[in-house]
Design an enzyme around this catalytic site. Sequence first.
Site, PDB file in Angstrom:
ATOM      1  N   CYS A  79      61.992  25.866  17.227  1.00 13.58           N
ATOM      2  CA  CYS A  79      61.731  26.201  15.822  1.00 13.58           C
ATOM      3  C   CYS A  79      61.652  24.946  14.960  1.00 13.58           C
ATOM      4  O   CYS A  79      61.122  24.979  13.857  1.00 13.58           O
ATOM      5  CB  CYS A  79      62.831  27.097  15.257  1.00 13.58           C
ATOM      6  SG  CYS A  79      63.109  28.571  16.232  1.00 13.58           S
ATOM      7  N   ASP A 102      63.182  35.476  24.399  1.00 13.92           N
ATOM      8  CA  ASP A 102      61.805  35.853  24.074  1.00 13.92           C
ATOM      9  C   ASP A 102      61.102  36.660  25.162  1.00 13.92           C
ATOM     10  O   ASP A 102      60.079  37.300  24.882  1.00 13.92           O
ATOM     11  CB  ASP A 102      60.968  34.598  23.791  1.00 13.92           C
ATOM     12  CG  ASP A 102      61.320  33.959  22.454  1.00 13.92           C
ATOM     13  OD1 ASP A 102      62.216  34.485  21.758  1.00 13.92           O
ATOM     14  OD2 ASP A 102      60.691  32.945  22.101  1.00 13.92           O
ATOM     15  N   TYR A 108      76.866  36.307  -9.902  1.00 13.30           N
ATOM     16  CA  TYR A 108      76.004  35.917 -11.020  1.00 13.30           C
ATOM     17  C   TYR A 108      76.516  34.669 -11.717  1.00 13.30           C
ATOM     18  O   TYR A 108      77.695  34.559 -12.033  1.00 13.30           O
ATOM     19  CB  TYR A 108      75.872  37.047 -12.051  1.00 13.30           C
ATOM     20  CG  TYR A 108      75.387  36.560 -13.398  1.00 13.30           C
ATOM     21  CD1 TYR A 108      74.120  35.976 -13.507  1.00 13.30           C
ATOM     22  CD2 TYR A 108      76.187  36.607 -14.527  1.00 13.30           C
ATOM     23  CE1 TYR A 108      73.681  35.480 -14.723  1.00 13.30           C
ATOM     24  CE2 TYR A 108      75.750  36.114 -15.745  1.00 13.30           C
ATOM     25  CZ  TYR A 108      74.497  35.542 -15.841  1.00 13.30           C
ATOM     26  OH  TYR A 108      74.077  35.024 -17.027  1.00 13.30           O
ATOM     27  N   ASN A 125      69.466  33.364  20.894  1.00 14.09           N
ATOM     28  CA  ASN A 125      70.806  32.818  20.965  1.00 14.09           C
ATOM     29  C   ASN A 125      71.862  33.905  21.153  1.00 14.09           C
ATOM     30  O   ASN A 125      72.749  33.815  22.005  1.00 14.09           O
ATOM     31  CB  ASN A 125      71.056  32.060  19.651  1.00 14.09           C
ATOM     32  CG  ASN A 125      71.763  30.768  19.892  1.00 14.09           C
ATOM     33  OD1 ASN A 125      72.916  30.794  20.290  1.00 14.09           O
ATOM     34  ND2 ASN A 125      71.084  29.655  19.681  1.00 14.09           N
ATOM     35  N   ARG A 158      81.962  28.715  30.353  1.00 19.22           N
ATOM     36  CA  ARG A 158      83.260  28.722  29.665  1.00 19.22           C
ATOM     37  C   ARG A 158      84.107  29.924  30.104  1.00 19.22           C
ATOM     38  O   ARG A 158      85.318  29.826  30.254  1.00 19.22           O
ATOM     39  CB  ARG A 158      83.068  28.764  28.144  1.00 19.22           C
ATOM     40  CG  ARG A 158      82.926  27.385  27.503  1.00 19.22           C
ATOM     41  CD  ARG A 158      83.237  27.397  26.002  1.00 19.22           C
ATOM     42  NE  ARG A 158      82.346  28.291  25.261  1.00 19.22           N
ATOM     43  CZ  ARG A 158      81.138  27.944  24.837  1.00 19.22           C
ATOM     44  NH1 ARG A 158      80.657  26.741  25.092  1.00 19.22           N
ATOM     45  NH2 ARG A 158      80.394  28.794  24.163  1.00 19.22           N
ATOM     46  N   ALA A 171      66.419  28.343  24.666  1.00 13.46           N
ATOM     47  CA  ALA A 171      67.421  28.852  23.715  1.00 13.46           C
ATOM     48  C   ALA A 171      68.400  29.797  24.411  1.00 13.46           C
ATOM     49  O   ALA A 171      69.563  29.445  24.637  1.00 13.46           O
ATOM     50  CB  ALA A 171      66.734  29.540  22.545  1.00 13.46           C
ATOM     51  N   SER A 211      67.290  23.128  26.615  1.00 10.18           N
ATOM     52  CA  SER A 211      68.174  23.313  25.466  1.00 10.18           C
ATOM     53  C   SER A 211      67.709  22.570  24.224  1.00 10.18           C
ATOM     54  O   SER A 211      68.316  21.586  23.810  1.00 10.18           O
ATOM     55  CB  SER A 211      69.591  22.862  25.824  1.00 10.18           C
ATOM     56  OG  SER A 211      70.491  23.215  24.787  1.00 10.18           O
TER      57      SER A 211
END
Lengths: 452, 452
Positions: A42, A283, A426, A305, A21, A10, A38
């Site tokens: 999850c 992680d 609402y 991420n 980039r 990740a 990649s």
Amino acid sequence: MNIVIIGGVASGAKAAAKVKRLLPNSSVKIYTDDTHVSYSSCGLPYYIQGNFADYSSLLVRSPEEFKASGIDVFLNSKAEKILPEQQDVLISNLEKSELVHYDKLIIATGASPVRPKISGIDNFNNIFTVRTIEDGIKIREKMLKSKRVVIIGGGYIGIEILEAFSRNGVYTHLFERSPQIMPTLDAEMSETVKKRLNSIENKNFELHTDTLVTEFTGSNGILTGVKTSDGKEYECEMAVVCAGVKPNIEPAKEAGIEIGETGAIKVNKLMRTSVENIFACGDCAEKTHIVSGKKVWIPLGSTANKEGRCAAMNVAGVYCEFEGILGSMVTRCLNTTIAMTGLTEKEALEIGFKPVSVVVSKYDKVAYMPDTGEITLKVVADKITGLLLGAQAVGSIGADKRVNTVTSGLIGHLTVEEFSNNDLTYSPAYSPTIDPLLNAMQILCNKTARSC
Amino acid sequence: MNIVIIGGVASGAKAAAKVKRLLPNSSVKIYTDDTHVSYSSCGLPYYIQGNFADYSSLLVRSPEEFKASGIDVFLNSKAEKILPEQQDVLISNLEKSELVHYDKLIIATGASPVRPKISGIDNFNNIFTVRTIEDGIKIREKMLKSKRVVIIGGGYIGIEILEAFSRNGVYTHLFERSPQIMPTLDAEMSETVKKRLNSIENKNFELHTDTLVTEFTGSNGILTGVKTSDGKEYECEMAVVCAGVKPNIEPAKEAGIEIGETGAIKVNKLMRTSVENIFACGDCAEKTHIVSGKKVWIPLGSTANKEGRCAAMNVAGVYCEFEGILGSMVTRCLNTTIAMTGLTEKEALEIGFKPVSVVVSKYDKVAYMPDTGEITLKVVADKITGLLLGAQAVGSIGADKRVNTVTSGLIGHLTVEEFSNNDLTYSPAYSPTIDPLLNAMQILCNKTARSC
């Protein structure tokens, strides 16, 4: 500039794409000991469940796509050693070992499943953990041939796997050594989860809390059952161990990179480690909790991420601070959505707040609407300052909406009184006139010293 | 203490119940010219649709329940005149008029549908507006016998009624005089609504924007068609006029109570009017917009409820401030959820901000999950300060979740940069790894002077 990234699930994959980039002329290389790069780990429980046919849906970018954007990916390539003084990493693959030079190194080695020391755990092929795509494929294959399975651990991965097995008609015993399903929740919220799951008609699973699996039993390398701390035995054709994860801090630790109090790699807001030109994210890295200000280790894909993006920006010389996390999470098991953000009451107390809390159980929409569900909400605040500290929600699918509404309040350091003035949307199809969240906050307000 | 409340739908009913709990020994009387008291008028479109069988589901408290808690309800009883100097209200019912003395008066007279000056509007029985339970019953009865209907007005009530008719297989022409369905949205978001609705397969309705109904036609008191500004004629068996509402400020105005710049009754944060011992709340009262600080009139049930509670507390001598509103709303038409909070770009510009905005269209969950929908989000901020001003969302059911997440950010006066650090819950079943909302905020951040 040579940018080397070790780990590519990740944060590593995100960092690679972002840095390339920002610095199109740099060399960006990902080395991973995994067979894939990649991907959405999850999503593994949903692949196992059969929500989509092909595991390749989990792949975010293939090595070929990385190649096309000028990033080299090396699979099955383990970072054995980091040599900070010469700015090299020793990489070993199946054929050879080589030194790879870096100008900037990003450590994104992730976390690994904990394998508890249970007698027999290493003796059988049909005991699984859930982390890689390979794991997912093997578990799904075996599940389709199984009738009785055992899950060890009742945290969010355990209960997501439980959903997968249940929906596939496999009878499941889930064992959790603590008194709680979802041990990170406050006790009464965990109890709500258990009640909801146990209320499912014709349920094909049993939840055993306060129960240790003491032994895996079988013969010829094939698991056939487990023994538990209450003296019982259960037959099964497979077991999945979901007993938590630990950060992959080797080889960072060995290289002298500082490890934080939580056992994960220490980083500052710029995702820099204690060693020049070395960053860490995802992680394997320690995080800061925005509400408590304390160091924590809560490994989650969304955080990975963001940290990967932030590390990449700083590597590229674009200043970026990652402020930290709220510990926000959502998961689902069958009829029950579970979400939380900020501190639980238990955590708040440990940290030194004087927490007050309110639990309400309410309809998630106006009662006369079809498909109305129930949500149990717990909100926690500091009695002295009235500061909002956290929220937990268990119930229908709208539970995560209420928790996300609280996240912004925590970012803004709102008091309960301020939050009580919130103007939530609402309509009878979406919430009661007074949303359960505002209802809970109004009651909580009266429990703080700054009552409103 | 004699507490008199005129009007008893949302804020009036809430105020009565609350004040009686706070002051059990007081006399609390509700006078309403309606045939029902304490009901959810927001639920009328769902009653018409047939989501529940009996209109009594809409009733929150019956007159008998009020009676049991010591509150007297007088139906069909109109407040003709307020006499502040002698603290009396002149009440007329079908039989008589009488002066009712008050120590504290709460005006909760609500709002009434606007009846546009269209030729023939008063000539036919089968032209309806949507406000009271009686309206709902009549519309449902007539709808069940109709094949072709006309709706005038494409605001949220218009499109909720459209959903009701469509689900009942009645062919509907909806006419909106402005260029936009949901005219309160920014233009491109309204366009998204229109596109989504028009993409429904085998749709049984047509949306006509920029189109005025110029004449109702028929004979013997029975409507049979409408003529429109583009020179066309449409046959129909009934028409529903949803052309907005206006505050019921008589008899307040006549009694010299100050009317605000928006045309609704002016109140302070304690819900007090300009006249001693007279409070106002709900749809008849002016509101303060928390983001702009300006006076606005956005009549909604959730606000009415909160204002009723606040008015009751101050009547009872318990200090309570109502800070104002964000203009948050959610509605649904068939496949499309529409939600907004804060200022639109158009409003922000009018008020004097220098708004910048971003529109993104994204999946609401990770793409590989089943039942993934699309959400179009627009977020608006002030270019100079980076202050978050508002959000609009159109799409799948998760649209309202994103908007509610923004409400707390607006309450906390967060900048886009601060909001970008938000830690939203993530699981593939609930959102993409980076939620569309954070995605939009990150892009918006780069457009503000305080880029992040």
